[in-house]
Design a protein around this motif. Structure first.
Motif, PDB file in Angstrom:
ATOM      1  N   ALA A  27       0.824  -1.210   0.000  1.00  0.00           N
ATOM      2  CA  ALA A  27       0.000   0.000   0.000  1.00  0.00           C
ATOM      3  C   ALA A  27       0.858   1.260   0.000  1.00  0.00           C
ATOM      4  CB  ALA A  27      -0.947  -0.009   1.203  1.00  0.00           C
ATOM      5  N   THR A  28       1.935   1.256   0.751  1.00  0.00           N
ATOM      6  CA  THR A  28       2.824   2.412   0.792  1.00  0.00           C
ATOM      7  C   THR A  28       3.495   2.631  -0.557  1.00  0.00           C
ATOM      8  OG1 THR A  28       3.178   2.092   3.152  1.00  0.00           O
ATOM      9  CG2 THR A  28       4.783   3.442   1.986  1.00  0.00           C
ATOM     10  N   ALA A  29       3.853   1.543  -1.226  1.00  0.00           N
ATOM     11  CA  ALA A  29       4.483   1.660  -2.544  1.00  0.00           C
ATOM     12  C   ALA A  29       3.535   2.298  -3.557  1.00  0.00           C
ATOM     13  CB  ALA A  29       4.943   0.289  -3.038  1.00  0.00           C
ATOM     14  N   LEU A  30       2.233   2.056  -3.419  1.00  0.00           N
ATOM     15  CA  LEU A  30       1.260   2.637  -4.349  1.00  0.00           C
ATOM     16  C   LEU A  30       0.836   4.051  -3.975  1.00  0.00           C
ATOM     17  CD1 LEU A  30      -1.201  -0.293  -5.158  1.00  0.00           C
ATOM     18  CD2 LEU A  30       0.579   0.671  -6.604  1.00  0.00           C
ATOM     19  N   THR A  31       0.853   4.353  -2.689  1.00  0.00           N
ATOM     20  CA  THR A  31       0.249   5.609  -2.250  1.00  0.00           C
ATOM     21  C   THR A  31       1.211   6.588  -1.607  1.00  0.00           C
ATOM     22  OG1 THR A  31      -0.306   4.711  -0.070  1.00  0.00           O
ATOM     23  CG2 THR A  31      -1.949   4.454  -1.812  1.00  0.00           C
TER      24      THR A  31
END
Length: 163
Positions: A27-31
């Motif tokens: 999720a952090t990689a996307l957002t």
């Protein structure tokens, strides 16, 4: 990070063995700040008026051989004990609006197998997609390779590389 953690129980509905650290990293990689520049990607949610997440999907803009620029959707999940239809419809409308805003020519959605049944034979999710104009356009297969030494990449002996 709070919303990422709040979404974790929903993600576990489609990936029961997923460690929280893997979800946070994904999720952090996307957002987050580490999101790749260029093609848009992210996670969209549907929430009630108190901020509780009832559904989500991840997305990325990709190039497709047949359609050109597409919105590629994964990890679609809805958990609403009382109104699955409204939560699913809201996410589907968000998906369409996002695709149009990002100038995509199509939306490709990968659904987990648990959603593959027709409304008459299992889960109603496929029916929600069809009601919004989505059609089955293929089948995606997956073979996990992690830890399987028999499936390590080997040089091709018959076929050549596409160049």
């Amino acid at each position: 990070m709070r919303q990422i953690d709040q979404a974790y129980p929903l993600v576990r509905a489609i990936a029961p063995d997923l460690p929280v650290e893997r979800w946070r990293s994904f999720a952090t990689a996307l957002t987050g700040a580490s999101a790749p520049p260029g093609a848009p990607a992210g996670i969209m949610t549907v929430q009630n008026d108190r901020g509780y997440i009832h559904g989500l999907f991840s997305y990325a803009v990709k190039e497709d051989l047949r359609f050109g620029r597409i919105l590629s959707v994964d990890n679609f999940v809805v958990l609403d004990l009382f109104n699955v239809s409204d939560a699913a419809s809201s996410l589907l409308q968000t998906m369409e609006d996002l695709g149009r805003t990002l100038h995509c020519t199509a939306i490709h959605t990968n659904l987990r197998e648990c959603y593959a049944g027709t409304p008459a034979h299992g889960h109603p999710m496929l029916g929600f997609f069809r009601d919004e104009g989505h059609d089955v356009d293929g089948v995606r297969l997956c073979k996990a390779l992690a830890g399987d030494k028999d499936n390590m990449s080997r040089p091709l002996t018959v076929a050549g590389n596409a160049e």
